[in-house]
Scaffold this motif. Structure first.
Motif: not given
Lengths: 248, 270
Positions: A91, A95-99, A143, A157
């Motif tokens: 994208f 939209n990587v998963f920050p958690h 982050h 990913r």
């Protein structure tokens, strides 16, 4: 090799899509061949993103048909998740998963969807992170990463699913100029390995180097298609010429 | 929140007026380093008053304090059980409110609207006596159920807001990897939503702790009811309720502080 001998992996026929009264896709028909690299260009709001997002049904189309790797994705009996396993997507906004750490980002769908063991998934993830040049960040959270690094994580990913097709929706548009190169480099490598790719981008240098075919869209319709050279030298439509002048 | 500046009225850099009316006590901001914040005065003042009364006016205050701990335990039990149950109800309500299925969405919305329109005290009466007509539920449990049903509706709105605050791209990325909607929720959306949800849930906890005093009307021997029992036998109404109020105050202030510290930890860990 004549193109009709190669297998069609995405087949779109008379696809229409509306957002309210706005025609986002206007009678789009398209064949994508296995191993082909297709670049879609066009002004903003021309339907490029809608087109690419309809391939894995992030946008549902209103009429027409889309067949992906033998699955008719608008057939109610088709399990769209199965199709999406085979279609990787990158994208504009990463939209990587920050958690989750970088490694966990790449591992997640392998564990949950492909049901690989953690060892196997981690092995694959590490290979891919090495390939996109970011293995040393495996245990970091997103982050702490630059935009270019995050986007390379997102590519890894998607690749971890071993997809047959990769969709890139303006993958470098949200990046600072100095980071565009590193992401395009990863994509070029992928192209060289023979990945089937659809790329929405304004990077004409990339298109020229990688694309087998370029499509120009405007007002939801495919206006013109041809080789990159065709677009650089002799676009036939007035709108295409205007657009090419603006972006070059 | 972007500060809105009005050049005509503000000579100095104007601060945005944030009217934050919450149910809990005001917690000193980090930058507020003064010794005499309202929170400190209230918290340590309340403790000092309790200590003074117990040591220098041990009759009746010492006796009152000795009589109340059982009630404190019950108050906590009701609060903790209710909040856990309310969280479960809230999660499903929040998900229901976001569901595209009209039946599920409609049911969840109806629940929220109905519950929010009825005073908690009335709900407590209603559930206690309505339940009592069909099944014999211990008073403690009908209290917990009533509190949870009520707070579950508010919790549902918190969950909904928390989930909606997660960028749309997160769900799209998860779905594009072949994860189902449920898997994406569990693995990607909810873990992120919990972080934003925690502060308002903390506030709900404190509010519930205070509202739990309402269960004293249902034959549940919580802190307030224990006080009432003591007072009605000794006719020390003023002294007993002073003590009860001070204990509620200390507990509430303590938890509010704890929650704000937790909030800081979480936002620092981001």
């Amino acid at each position: 090799m004549p193109e009709n001998k190669r297998r069609v992996i995405v087949e779109m026929r008379h696809v229409f899509k509306y957002f309210g009264t706005l025609k986002a896709l206007d009678n789009v028909s398209l064949d994508l061949y296995e191993g082909e690299k297709l670049v879609i260009i066009g002004p903003s709001g021309s339907g490029k993103s809608t087109l690419i997002r309809s391939v894995n049904q992030l946008e549902k189309i209103d009429s027409g048909s889309i067949v992906v790797d033998g699955y008719d994705i608008n057939d109610r009996r088709t399990n769209i998740n199965k199709v999406r396993e085979e279609v990787g997507m990158v994208f504009q906004s990463f939209n990587v998963f920050p958690h989750k750490t970088v490694l966990e980002n790449v591992n997640l769908a392998q564990l949950v969807v492909r049901r690989r063991s953690r060892e196997e998934a981690t092995e694959i993830s590490k290979q891919l992170l090495l390939k996109v040049g970011i293995l040393e960040k495996a245990d970091q959270y997103p982050h702490k990463l630059s935009g270019g690094q995050q986007q390379r994580v997102a590519i890894a990913r998607a690749l971890a699913m071993r997809p047959k097709i990769m969709l890139f929706d303006e993958p470098t548009s949200a990046l600072d100029p100095e980071m565009i190169g590193e992401v395009l480099e990863v994509m070029k490598n992928l192209a060289r390995e023979g990945m089937t790719m659809i790329v929405v981008t304004h990077e004409m240098g990339f298109a020229r180097e990688v694309a087998d075919r370029v499509i120009f869209m405007d007002y939801g319709a495919i206006i013109e298609e041809g080789t990159p050279e065709h677009f650089f030298t002799s676009p036939s439509h007035e709108r295409t010429r205007t657009f090419m002048k603006q972006i070059l | 929140m972007a500060p809105v500046k009005n050049p005509k009225t503000s000579s100095k850099p104007s601060e945005t007026a944030v009217i934050a009316v919450t149910d809990g006590p005001a917690i000193p901001l980090k930058k507020d380093t003064g010794l005499f914040t309202a929170w400190r005065i209230a918290f340590f003042g309340a403790i000092a008053v309790v200590l003074y009364l117990v040591f220098f006016r041990s009759d009746p205050y010492g006796k009152i304090l000795a009589f109340l701990p059982d009630g404190i335990v019950v108050t906590f039990k009701v609060t903790v059980l209710s909040i856990i149950l309310a969280l479960v109800i809230g999660l499903f309500t929040g998900l229901g409110r976001l569901s595209k299925n009209r039946l599920i969405n409609g049911t969840a919305s109806l629940y929220v609207e109905v519950i929010r329109g009825i005073p908690l005290l009335v709900q407590l009466f209603y559930i206690y006596f309505a339940l009592g007509r069909f099944v014999n539920v211990p008073a403690m449990w009908s209290a917990v159920i009533a509190m949870a049903v009520c707070y579950g509706a508010y919790m549902g709105e918190i969950f909904r807001a928390g989930i909606e605050a997660i960028p749309k791209g997160q769900m799209e990325a998860a779905r594009s990897l072949g994860m189902t909607h449920a898997q994406s929720m569990r693995q990607v959306i909810l873990p992120q939503a919990f972080k934003t949800i925690l502060p308002p849930v903390g506030n709900e906890f404190v509010a519930l702790l205070k509202d739990s005093s309402l269960v004293s009307i249902l034959a549940v021997s919580d802190l307030l009811r224990r006080g009432r029992e003591f007072a009605s036998e000794t006719f020390t109404y003023f002294e007993t309720y002073t003590m009860v109020a001070l204990i509620y105050l200390i507990i509430t202030l303590f938890f509010s502080k704890l929650i704000s510290v937790m909030e800081d930890r979480i936002s620092a860990g981001k």
